[in-house]
Design a protein around this motif. Structure first.
Motif, PDB file in Angstrom:
ATOM      1  N   SER A   1      65.794  18.896  49.093  1.00 47.40           N
ATOM      2  CA  SER A   1      66.677  19.547  50.065  1.00 47.40           C
ATOM      3  C   SER A   1      68.112  19.049  49.905  1.00 47.40           C
ATOM      4  O   SER A   1      69.064  19.832  49.984  1.00 47.40           O
ATOM      5  CB  SER A   1      66.166  19.270  51.481  1.00 47.40           C
ATOM      6  OG  SER A   1      67.063  19.779  52.444  1.00 47.40           O
TER       7      SER A   1
ATOM      8  N   TYR B   1      65.996  25.056  44.301  1.00 47.97           N
ATOM      9  CA  TYR B   1      65.140  26.178  44.671  1.00 47.97           C
ATOM     10  C   TYR B   1      63.715  25.991  44.144  1.00 47.97           C
ATOM     11  O   TYR B   1      62.738  26.202  44.863  1.00 47.97           O
ATOM     12  CB  TYR B   1      65.767  27.473  44.150  1.00 47.97           C
ATOM     13  CG  TYR B   1      64.918  28.704  44.295  1.00 47.97           C
ATOM     14  CD1 TYR B   1      64.356  29.041  45.527  1.00 47.97           C
ATOM     15  CD2 TYR B   1      64.697  29.546  43.220  1.00 47.97           C
ATOM     16  CE1 TYR B   1      63.582  30.173  45.668  1.00 47.97           C
ATOM     17  CE2 TYR B   1      63.923  30.699  43.358  1.00 47.97           C
ATOM     18  CZ  TYR B   1      63.360  30.995  44.582  1.00 47.97           C
ATOM     19  OH  TYR B   1      62.584  32.114  44.717  1.00 47.97           O
TER      20      TYR B   1
ATOM     21  N   LEU C   1      61.908  22.912  46.044  1.00 48.36           N
ATOM     22  CA  LEU C   1      61.699  23.187  47.463  1.00 48.36           C
ATOM     23  C   LEU C   1      60.552  24.175  47.646  1.00 48.36           C
ATOM     24  O   LEU C   1      59.745  24.040  48.574  1.00 48.36           O
ATOM     25  CB  LEU C   1      62.980  23.751  48.089  1.00 48.36           C
ATOM     26  CG  LEU C   1      64.088  22.720  48.314  1.00 48.36           C
ATOM     27  CD1 LEU C   1      65.401  23.422  48.661  1.00 48.36           C
ATOM     28  CD2 LEU C   1      63.713  21.734  49.421  1.00 48.36           C
ATOM     29  N   THR C   2      60.485  25.146  46.755  1.00 48.26           N
ATOM     30  CA  THR C   2      59.439  26.159  46.871  1.00 48.26           C
ATOM     31  C   THR C   2      58.068  25.575  46.546  1.00 48.26           C
ATOM     32  O   THR C   2      57.109  25.710  47.316  1.00 48.26           O
ATOM     33  CB  THR C   2      59.766  27.343  45.933  1.00 48.26           C
ATOM     34  OG1 THR C   2      61.036  27.875  46.317  1.00 48.26           O
ATOM     35  CG2 THR C   2      58.707  28.419  46.015  1.00 48.26           C
TER      36      THR C   2
ATOM     37  N   VAL D   1      54.874  24.104  59.742  1.00 50.79           N
ATOM     38  CA  VAL D   1      56.200  23.794  60.270  1.00 50.79           C
ATOM     39  C   VAL D   1      56.753  22.516  59.624  1.00 50.79           C
ATOM     40  O   VAL D   1      57.954  22.396  59.369  1.00 50.79           O
ATOM     41  CB  VAL D   1      56.147  23.674  61.800  1.00 50.79           C
ATOM     42  CG1 VAL D   1      57.494  23.214  62.350  1.00 50.79           C
ATOM     43  CG2 VAL D   1      55.754  25.022  62.410  1.00 50.79           C
TER      44      VAL D   1
ATOM     45  N   GLU E   1      58.531  23.401  56.506  1.00 52.67           N
ATOM     46  CA  GLU E   1      59.844  23.977  56.777  1.00 52.67           C
ATOM     47  C   GLU E   1      60.849  22.898  57.146  1.00 52.67           C
ATOM     48  O   GLU E   1      62.004  22.933  56.724  1.00 52.67           O
ATOM     49  CB  GLU E   1      59.751  24.992  57.929  1.00 52.67           C
ATOM     50  CG  GLU E   1      58.934  26.211  57.608  1.00 52.67           C
ATOM     51  CD  GLU E   1      59.538  27.015  56.478  1.00 52.67           C
ATOM     52  OE1 GLU E   1      59.112  26.791  55.334  1.00 52.67           O
ATOM     53  OE2 GLU E   1      60.415  27.838  56.753  1.00 52.67           O
ATOM     54  N   LEU E   2      60.428  21.950  57.953  1.00 54.13           N
ATOM     55  CA  LEU E   2      61.348  20.896  58.402  1.00 54.13           C
ATOM     56  C   LEU E   2      61.816  20.048  57.228  1.00 54.13           C
ATOM     57  O   LEU E   2      62.985  19.637  57.188  1.00 54.13           O
ATOM     58  CB  LEU E   2      60.662  20.026  59.465  1.00 54.13           C
ATOM     59  CG  LEU E   2      60.668  20.655  60.862  1.00 54.13           C
ATOM     60  CD1 LEU E   2      59.561  20.051  61.716  1.00 54.13           C
ATOM     61  CD2 LEU E   2      62.021  20.441  61.539  1.00 54.13           C
TER      62      LEU E   2
ATOM     63  N   VAL F   1      62.206  21.060  54.224  1.00 61.09           N
ATOM     64  CA  VAL F   1      63.165  21.890  53.481  1.00 61.09           C
ATOM     65  C   VAL F   1      64.511  21.955  54.198  1.00 61.09           C
ATOM     66  O   VAL F   1      65.568  21.892  53.580  1.00 61.09           O
ATOM     67  CB  VAL F   1      62.613  23.328  53.305  1.00 61.09           C
ATOM     68  CG1 VAL F   1      63.696  24.276  52.797  1.00 61.09           C
ATOM     69  CG2 VAL F   1      61.402  23.334  52.370  1.00 61.09           C
ATOM     70  N   MET F   2      64.461  22.099  55.509  1.00 60.05           N
ATOM     71  CA  MET F   2      65.685  22.432  56.271  1.00 60.05           C
ATOM     72  C   MET F   2      66.481  21.201  56.692  1.00 60.05           C
ATOM     73  O   MET F   2      67.683  21.139  56.497  1.00 60.05           O
ATOM     74  CB  MET F   2      65.293  23.261  57.497  1.00 60.05           C
ATOM     75  CG  MET F   2      64.777  24.647  57.114  1.00 60.05           C
ATOM     76  SD  MET F   2      64.073  25.480  58.550  1.00 60.05           S
ATOM     77  CE  MET F   2      63.625  27.081  57.822  1.00 60.05           C
ATOM     78  N   ASN F   3      65.832  20.257  57.323  1.00 63.85           N
ATOM     79  CA  ASN F   3      66.529  19.062  57.800  1.00 63.85           C
ATOM     80  C   ASN F   3      65.492  18.076  58.304  1.00 63.85           C
ATOM     81  O   ASN F   3      65.035  18.195  59.446  1.00 63.85           O
ATOM     82  CB  ASN F   3      67.526  19.414  58.915  1.00 63.85           C
ATOM     83  CG  ASN F   3      68.376  18.225  59.330  1.00 63.85           C
ATOM     84  OD1 ASN F   3      68.167  17.101  58.872  1.00 63.85           O
ATOM     85  ND2 ASN F   3      69.339  18.464  60.209  1.00 63.85           N
TER      86      ASN F   3
ATOM     87  N   ALA G   1      65.349  16.674  61.869  1.00 57.86           N
ATOM     88  CA  ALA G   1      64.918  17.450  63.023  1.00 57.86           C
ATOM     89  C   ALA G   1      63.415  17.344  63.265  1.00 57.86           C
ATOM     90  O   ALA G   1      62.922  17.795  64.299  1.00 57.86           O
ATOM     91  CB  ALA G   1      65.308  18.916  62.847  1.00 57.86           C
ATOM     92  N   ALA G   2      62.687  16.762  62.326  1.00 60.52           N
ATOM     93  CA  ALA G   2      61.241  16.608  62.506  1.00 60.52           C
ATOM     94  C   ALA G   2      60.965  15.430  63.433  1.00 60.52           C
ATOM     95  O   ALA G   2      61.706  14.456  63.447  1.00 60.52           O
ATOM     96  CB  ALA G   2      60.574  16.382  61.150  1.00 60.52           C
ATOM     97  N   GLU G   3      59.917  15.545  64.184  1.00 56.41           N
ATOM     98  CA  GLU G   3      59.554  14.422  65.055  1.00 56.41           C
ATOM     99  C   GLU G   3      58.577  13.531  64.297  1.00 56.41           C
ATOM    100  O   GLU G   3      57.373  13.668  64.379  1.00 56.41           O
ATOM    101  CB  GLU G   3      58.991  14.946  66.374  1.00 56.41           C
ATOM    102  CG  GLU G   3      60.144  15.485  67.236  1.00 56.41           C
ATOM    103  CD  GLU G   3      59.707  16.345  68.399  1.00 56.41           C
ATOM    104  OE1 GLU G   3      58.487  16.473  68.613  1.00 56.41           O
ATOM    105  OE2 GLU G   3      60.604  16.895  69.078  1.00 56.41           O
TER     106      GLU G   3
ATOM    107  N   HIS H   1      55.240  31.008  47.505  1.00 56.34           N
ATOM    108  CA  HIS H   1      55.931  31.425  48.735  1.00 56.34           C
ATOM    109  C   HIS H   1      54.987  31.657  49.908  1.00 56.34           C
ATOM    110  O   HIS H   1      55.286  31.277  51.029  1.00 56.34           O
ATOM    111  CB  HIS H   1      56.768  32.675  48.459  1.00 56.34           C
ATOM    112  CG  HIS H   1      57.934  32.411  47.579  1.00 56.34           C
ATOM    113  ND1 HIS H   1      59.038  31.707  48.001  1.00 56.34           N
ATOM    114  CD2 HIS H   1      58.168  32.720  46.276  1.00 56.34           C
ATOM    115  CE1 HIS H   1      59.916  31.612  47.008  1.00 56.34           C
ATOM    116  NE2 HIS H   1      59.419  32.213  45.946  1.00 56.34           N
TER     117      HIS H   1
ATOM    118  N   ARG I   1      50.981  29.388  54.856  1.00 57.66           N
ATOM    119  CA  ARG I   1      51.902  29.751  55.945  1.00 57.66           C
ATOM    120  C   ARG I   1      51.114  29.773  57.226  1.00 57.66           C
ATOM    121  O   ARG I   1      51.259  30.371  58.134  1.00 57.66           O
ATOM    122  CB  ARG I   1      52.557  31.101  55.666  1.00 57.66           C
ATOM    123  CG  ARG I   1      53.470  31.108  54.475  1.00 57.66           C
ATOM    124  CD  ARG I   1      54.739  30.362  54.768  1.00 57.66           C
ATOM    125  NE  ARG I   1      55.641  30.354  53.628  1.00 57.66           N
ATOM    126  CZ  ARG I   1      56.760  29.619  53.598  1.00 57.66           C
ATOM    127  NH1 ARG I   1      57.104  28.817  54.583  1.00 57.66           N
ATOM    128  NH2 ARG I   1      57.539  29.640  52.546  1.00 57.66           N
TER     129      ARG I   1
END
Lengths: 182, 182, 182, 182, 182, 182
Positions: free
Chosen positions: A73, A78, A81-82, A96, A99-100, A102-104, A107-109, A178, A182
């Motif tokens: 990240s 690309y 991360l995938t 989730v 996703e966390l 990948v994103m930040n 922000a994950a607990e 992808h 999910r």
């Protein structure tokens, strides 16, 4: 447009490895296909990767994948991360969480253990010159041993390599990743 | 203070490799010693390193060492700057070139080929997410072929790994490097 | 832990807006719920958001969502990446495009129009002080008119606000977004 | 050169707002004039702005203007630094405070409350992804309540939008601001 | 709180210099007062400063002050922005030009000559390692000669020193500057 | 290619200074030669430099050279790293210390006094706007007095000037430095 390197002659061991990929997961990961222009390079990459991500370690396989994605990240890779985002989703059973990472990851607990692990990996990625004894001490006080520190460093370092290899030659992830888990 | 990992049991191949180092250069490079806590990791590292830096390539050994040092300069890696700075001095017979790679490759009066090669390697180090087809095209128009691009990327990527591994566990260069080929 | 602000008294218009959300998509987006502590703030936010993302424009709704996600990726905003990543997947019918906007828009194979649009939005996000006439000229030569430039700027600017609002109060995306349009 | 967007038809409410500006301060701020190409956008902007900067809040109007200028300094926004720098000078009766917010808020001798407020606003501006619970806790221990935290975040976030809108379309401040309250 | 260094014994030349300051502008600039703890340091600073900013040069005094402020803006130096911002206002008779140099020189509508001059000074400030022959060539093609390039570099370099000296010891500008030439 | 400025007429004092350099160290340092196009500039530079690096101070000459190199490493200045790296090697009798200052001062095993001194100098170099009273307090609690703080700041600030002067005109170090005190 990825590099156009014709496939080299593979050793029977590597042919077998590719066949096993096809059989077990239905495809050869494109990162392996991209190394297949040169058998020696493919073997070295596969040996290092498999030891790092699959061999016994104080870090679980999920933890190693979490590091892979948090590092990727920072480097906005690309391909990684995938592919490794899918692995986090699968190993954790928690889409989730993937996703966390990948994103930040902040922000994950996360448990204090996981937060310390990822803070080290991300600092090692962004400002490797500033890693000092205090950073290792923080891992120790979160319960990690000397060999664990090696392994956190080694996984983070490895993805700093493979993120850049993917960028250098424009590797594209297999489309199967992808939708997984999910 | 480096990590304190006891030496593992090495394969006879790795014992031989260490013995050959001692015989040929008078010491085992500390990076190898630091991997010696685990034979599988040492073998994987040595295989990848030796293929990358010594196998036939469109890049000369000196060019590969120049990339190693320019990348390590961005990451301010004491171990790699010391060991590979010495290698640039030795392979080039030009001690000043080694210093320039350590300090600021832009200050060196390089051929267009070498400048393009290092610009790619350093951009891949600093902003891997921004490497695009235009960057590969710049290498091609400086005379590099597809496999050369792979090799430039692979060497730069590898040192982004080993710079971070050295920082993570605080590897210290063998003292012999400092005075070599001054 | 998000801020703990008790819900304020909402106007009938806002109550109706929330009811319509529930009816049409099955939930009230958490960003709206988080503004609901103060009716005036909620109304102002909703008015600006709906005009920006839904009113007639030279930019399609998908293009506006692509900008939203590319900007949110620079700011690593978990809320906006999740909610608007889902919107890109849905509006485009292309789940991979949503992932690419989250991970690294430069890795997507975009039309020149879309590349120019996102380059402007991302530069405006990262170095707003460096946006100059040449940047607007690049949009014009990619076919965008004056009002389109306003709209690209306005969407990018808005998400630079909402990314920071989400971070300031730790907004959490509704869980429904994660699985949408995979 | 700013965008050339012809003025749209304004609602009687917005016509009245412009007339009141002319009457009370002698000019219509150029930011409002620049939104006047589209009545819906102007109304949404004015509603959000007026609520944010003028509605009751635990933050004084001066405090909100201090945030506006400190944020705009990070983004080097000529329009907002000029207009809101003047507002800080006027509301505080301290021309030097206005200069300090423009130049470097860290050089001002601020109360702990104001320092904490601006540290949060500037971190939210520069590294929004790194804002975490500890940052909110720092505001709480400086005496700010939950709603105050919202308001600090909201003002900082808003100017991250308007700084970028000003850059995107090259808004120019009304000349009257420069000499005000020197 | 600035450093507390007792005033040293000054040479009659320096005493005279201070007296002339008092007589001509009504105060001794605080930067000089801060060097007055050591006569040798004061003399060296004054000699360099006066040669740089006042001696004959292909750059006008205003141009040298514009560089001073644009550089100080990058380093966010409260002292230098205040003192030299006033100088730009005075020498140009254009108060807005002073503000633009403080806030964002890119927003000023500068002649190509001035834009090239400030682009070089700011790049030299932010990324000195990346200044190369092409940057000097850009100055030459904007009409600057070899000695002019020296002078642009020297003024920019000097304020990179004095900005840091002011920060290191927390110099505070004389209050007289704030209202000058508004 | 350095600037091509013809040598100016030097004062007998400066002619004597150059002669003394030739006699004592066998060459005139190129930085002095580069200022020799203008006697006033040369005298001012030499006066400041000699006071700073050679006059009595609470900092030893070695400490001042360590600051010079650590600062020059941040700015990647080939000239200053070469010339002052040699000075650190010579004054310390420790060639490795010179290398560490060039490569990454954090990797050196420094006394707390030296670490605090270099941390201040490097922060002043990289983010001068963020130097505050707490940074001076850290120096005080490492045993530095008020005048020492001035001197640390002054040496760090000076090399931020001379690094940029060297980059602006492409100064090249005398070849003698490279091999000194290895």
């Amino acid at each position: 447009m990825a590099l156009d390197l014709p496939r080299g002659e593979l050793s029977s061991e590597m042919e077998g490895y590719f066949a096993k990929c096809d059989e077990k997961i239905g495809y050869v990961p494109n990162v392996l296909a991209s190394y297949a222009h040169d058998n020696a390079k493919l073997e070295a990459f596969a040996a290092m990767y498999n030891d790092l991500m699959l061999a016994p370690s104080g870090l679980s396989k999920l933890e190693r994948e979490m590091i892979a994605v948090a590092v990727s990240s920072q480097n906005r890779c690309y391909y990684c991360l995938t592919a490794h985002g899918a692995a986090v989703r699968q190993l954790s059973g928690d889409p989730v969480l993937g996703e966390l990472m990948v994103m930040n990851y902040r922000a994950a607990e996360l448990s204090p253990r996981h937060r310390a692990m990822l803070d080290f990996a991300v600092k090692l990625t962004d400002t490797p010159w500033a890693i000092e004894e205090a950073d290792r001490a923080a891992l120790r006080s979160s319960g990690f041993g000397e060999r664990d520190i090696w392994d956190i460093g080694a996984v983070a370092a490895f993805f700093n390599m493979s993120n850049r290899m993917a960028s250098a030659v424009d590797m594209r992830p297999n489309p199967e990743y992808h939708g997984q888990a999910r």
